[in-house]
Scaffold this active site. Structure first.
Site, PDB file in Angstrom:
ATOM      1  N   CYS A  89       0.804  -1.230   0.000  1.00 35.73           N
ATOM      2  CA  CYS A  89       0.000   0.000   0.000  1.00 35.73           C
ATOM      3  C   CYS A  89       0.834   1.275   0.000  1.00 35.73           C
ATOM      4  O   CYS A  89       0.824   2.022  -0.979  1.00 35.73           O
ATOM      5  CB  CYS A  89      -0.930  -0.006   1.218  1.00 35.73           C
ATOM      6  SG  CYS A  89      -2.131  -1.344   1.165  1.00 35.73           S
TER       7      CYS A  89
HETATM    8  N1  LIG Z   1      -2.576  -6.557   1.711  1.00 35.10           N
HETATM    9  C1  LIG Z   1      -3.063  -5.512   2.339  1.00 35.10           C
HETATM   10  O1  LIG Z   1      -2.736  -5.247   3.506  1.00 35.10           O
HETATM   11  C2  LIG Z   1      -4.077  -4.599   1.692  1.00 35.10           C
HETATM   12  C3  LIG Z   1      -4.788  -3.697   2.492  1.00 35.10           C
HETATM   13  C4  LIG Z   1      -5.726  -2.873   1.898  1.00 35.10           C
HETATM   14  C5  LIG Z   1      -5.917  -2.931   0.530  1.00 35.10           C
HETATM   15  N2  LIG Z   1      -5.196  -3.800  -0.224  1.00 35.10           N
HETATM   16  C6  LIG Z   1      -5.466  -3.849  -1.668  1.00 35.10           C
HETATM   17  O2  LIG Z   1      -6.258  -4.995  -1.940  1.00 35.10           O
HETATM   18  C7  LIG Z   1      -5.930  -5.522  -3.243  1.00 35.10           C
HETATM   19  C8  LIG Z   1      -5.529  -6.977  -3.116  1.00 35.10           C
HETATM   20  O3  LIG Z   1      -4.348  -7.071  -2.341  1.00 35.10           O
HETATM   21  P1  LIG Z   1      -3.877  -8.411  -1.640  1.00 35.10           P
HETATM   22  O4  LIG Z   1      -2.789  -8.006  -0.705  1.00 35.10           O
HETATM   23  O5  LIG Z   1      -5.053  -9.162  -1.114  1.00 35.10           O
HETATM   24  O6  LIG Z   1      -3.256  -9.196  -2.891  1.00 35.10           O
HETATM   25  P2  LIG Z   1      -2.734 -10.719  -2.897  1.00 35.10           P
HETATM   26  O7  LIG Z   1      -1.633 -10.748  -3.894  1.00 35.10           O
HETATM   27  O8  LIG Z   1      -2.499 -11.197  -1.511  1.00 35.10           O
HETATM   28  O9  LIG Z   1      -3.976 -11.551  -3.456  1.00 35.10           O
HETATM   29  C9  LIG Z   1      -4.509 -11.362  -4.710  1.00 35.10           C
HETATM   30  C10 LIG Z   1      -5.060 -12.693  -5.217  1.00 35.10           C
HETATM   31  O10 LIG Z   1      -5.718 -12.415  -6.454  1.00 35.10           O
HETATM   32  C11 LIG Z   1      -5.475 -13.495  -7.332  1.00 35.10           C
HETATM   33  N3  LIG Z   1      -5.741 -13.011  -8.696  1.00 35.10           N
HETATM   34  C12 LIG Z   1      -5.043 -12.121  -9.429  1.00 35.10           C
HETATM   35  N4  LIG Z   1      -5.674 -11.870 -10.589  1.00 35.10           N
HETATM   36  C13 LIG Z   1      -6.793 -12.609 -10.592  1.00 35.10           C
HETATM   37  C14 LIG Z   1      -7.875 -12.759 -11.508  1.00 35.10           C
HETATM   38  N5  LIG Z   1      -7.919 -12.080 -12.661  1.00 35.10           N
HETATM   39  N6  LIG Z   1      -8.876 -13.619 -11.190  1.00 35.10           N
HETATM   40  C15 LIG Z   1      -8.843 -14.307 -10.015  1.00 35.10           C
HETATM   41  N7  LIG Z   1      -7.861 -14.203  -9.121  1.00 35.10           N
HETATM   42  C16 LIG Z   1      -6.853 -13.349  -9.398  1.00 35.10           C
HETATM   43  C17 LIG Z   1      -4.066 -13.912  -7.045  1.00 35.10           C
HETATM   44  O11 LIG Z   1      -3.811 -15.240  -7.451  1.00 35.10           O
HETATM   45  C18 LIG Z   1      -3.991 -13.726  -5.525  1.00 35.10           C
HETATM   46  O12 LIG Z   1      -4.318 -14.925  -4.826  1.00 35.10           O
HETATM   47  C19 LIG Z   1      -4.829  -4.614  -3.787  1.00 35.10           C
HETATM   48  O13 LIG Z   1      -5.420  -3.604  -4.556  1.00 35.10           O
HETATM   49  C20 LIG Z   1      -4.238  -3.998  -2.534  1.00 35.10           C
HETATM   50  O14 LIG Z   1      -3.641  -2.743  -2.790  1.00 35.10           O
HETATM   51  C21 LIG Z   1      -4.287  -4.662   0.329  1.00 35.10           C
END
Ligand SMILES: NC(=O)c1ccc[n+]([C@@H]2O[C@H](COP(=O)([O-])OP(=O)(O)OC[C@H]3O[C@@H](n4cnc5c(N)ncnc54)[C@H](O)[C@@H]3O)[C@@H](O)[C@H]2O)c1
Length: 446
Positions: free
Chosen positions: A270
């Site tokens: 982030c």
């Molecule tokens: N990790 C955090 O602390 C956090 C906090 C707030 C917001 N976010 C936001 O949330 C979003 C997700 O982050 P995250 O940390 O959960 O990511 P992550 O990488 O942990 O998980 C994403 C998942 O999406 C899957 N994926 C990717 N493309 C796909 C598709 N087209 N169809 C199906 N599955 C798909 C991947 O295989 C993966 O398992 C981002 O925009 C991030 O900025 C993250």
């Protein structure tokens, strides 16, 4: 039954696209609340693990996941055709940037393209991935409308930012307030009703853009304030003042001050990424976001500062960095978690390797850590966490980059020649032999 009744009665089927740090806790939270949840992820490994009741996300207990899978409330799939069963689709896919810090929306685009042919009238699509203002209406909406259905009329479209804080036991999907911005008031109302089942506080804003911008404001606020204390930490070192003492004192003011901690830089998915989403979008409006750039500049320089402190520490013992053995403690981007994405340890290690040091690391949560493979350090290196005992025995100097709470820092200091502490975990330790050099504090007497 229409969508409103299905939400009220928890009879809506929810499909969550992306079962990572954000998606899996939400899948579990909605299933626990009583909804039927289908998790959709392209990673076959992750899908199989979820269906076995195994969680690789530390905030989700495998026992809790397994109970929901066994009860038939939660299942995972890689098959986009299962979206036809969903009443509500949440998109929780990654939003990284490329080498030029340009937003990379490929995951959002591919998720939207996967939804489009399976979108039916009356469904609701909610984007939760962090992104620049305009993404929902300018990128997702046109793709979904290629189905022939109109957003806000035939289906509901909403942006609701995700605010989870991995590793924070106090806050989860069940008590973090949700911000919701729908394309129409009806979209907003339905999404508020849905999230109202999860958390008692739901805050509606007038548009998806306002909701997208809310998340960016929150993260830019952190980035700028961390940069401020990082800059002051460097100044206070020169002035012989301990910034940690100053912050603790300033914190006693009950209003008008919020404490931020200096450190080796910013990491994670982030803080180092999201501000660039806004600075990129701002250029379309002939606007240059000076605070964002300045904060990025200060924060990006902190690994250099840490390396400078390692050089100074070795110098106290008449040693050069080239040829010295450096043990890095902690490579996760913050304490007590296993997520090492964009960790400041990465740049720190690259700089040390460039200078000819031998680097090992210990992190109880991160067994393998990749550095390099970028424009700053071409060669890609996979490091493996070494046993702490062995690493300490070999090291000329130890640098604490992430202050995991399950490490005994008194023991680390006792067994080290010099310790660089970038996160102030050694502040309470007695240091009679002047081994500890803390970031943001005066150098020990030689
Ligand atoms: N990790 C955090 O602390 C956090 C906090 C707030 C917001 N976010 C936001 O949330 C979003 C997700 O982050 P995250 O940390 O959960 O990511 P992550 O990488 O942990 O998980 C994403 C998942 O999406 C899957 N994926 C990717 N493309 C796909 C598709 N087209 N169809 C199906 N599955 C798909 C991947 O295989 C993966 O398992 C981002 O925009 C991030 O900025 C993250």
């Amino acid at each position: 039954m229409n969508l409103k009744d299905k939400i009220l009665n928890k009879e809506a089927t929810i499909c969550i696209i992306g079962l990572g740090y954000v998606g899996l806790p939400h899948a579990v939270a909605f299933a626990t609340t009583g909804f039927r949840v289908i998790g959709l992820d392209l990673s076959e490994r992750r899908v199989a693990a979820v269906n076995r009741g195994h969680s690789d996300i530390p905030d989700v207990a495998s026992e809790q996941l397994a109970a929901l899978v066994d009860a038939g409330r939660l299942e995972a799939t890689s098959d986009y055709d299962r979206l036809t069963e969903a009443d509500i689709i949440l998109i929780c896919v990654p939003t990284p940037f490329d080498d030029m810090k340009t937003p990379d929306l490929q995951y959002i685009v591919s998720a939207a393209e996967g939804i489009m042919p399976r979108l039916g009238a009356g469904k609701m699509v909610i984007l939760q991935s962090t992104t620049y203002p305009g993404t929902t209406e300018e990128v997702v909406q046109p793709i979904l409308e290629r189905s022939g259905l109109k957003a806000g009329q035939d289906f509901h479209l909403v942006f609701s930012p995700e605010r989870i804080d991995p590793g924070n036991p106090q806050y989860s999907a069940h008590n973090i307030p949700k911000v919701v911005g729908g394309l129409t008031p009806a979209c907003t109302e339905l999404a508020c009703m849905l999230f109202g089942h999860l958390t008692p506080a739901v805050h509606a804003v007038s548009t998806p853009r306002a909701a997208e911008m809310t998340k960016l404001l929150e993260n830019i606020f952190r980035s700028v304030n961390i940069a401020l204390v990082n800059e002051l930490a460097v100044l206070m070192e020169r002035m012989g003042i301990d910034i940690w003492e100053v912050i603790a004192a300033a914190k006693t003011k009950p209003f008008g001050f919020m404490a931020f901690s200096p450190g080796p830089g910013v990491g994670g998915h982030c803080i180092p990424v999201d501000p660039y989403y806004l600075s990129w979008k701002a250029r379309q409006f002939d606007f240059y976001t000076k605070f964002i750039e300045l904060a990025a500049e200060v924060n990006a320089d902190m690994p250099n500062h840490v390396v400078g402190k390692i050089v100074a520490g070795l110098n106290l013992h008449g040693k050069a960095l080239r040829g010295s053995r450096v043990l890095i403690l902690g490579v996760a981007f913050k304490r007590d978690i296993d997520d090492a994405r964009n960790s400041p340890a990465q740049r720190t290690i690259e700089l040390l390797l460039d200078a000819g040091a031998t680097v090992e690391y210990y992190d109880p949560y991160v067994p393998v850590f990749q550095v390099g493979g970028n424009a700053l350090h071409r060669g890609r290196v996979a490091l493996h966490s070494v046993p702490l005992d062995e690493g300490l025995a070999r090291a000329d100097i130890v640098a604490i980059i992430t202050g995991h709470r399950n490490v005994d820092y008194a023991e680390v200091v006792a067994r080290s020649r010099i310790v660089i502490d970038a996160v102030n975990v050694t502040a309470a330790l007695t240091d009679e032999s002047n081994r500890i050099i803390r970031l943001g504090a005066p150098m020990p007497a030689v």
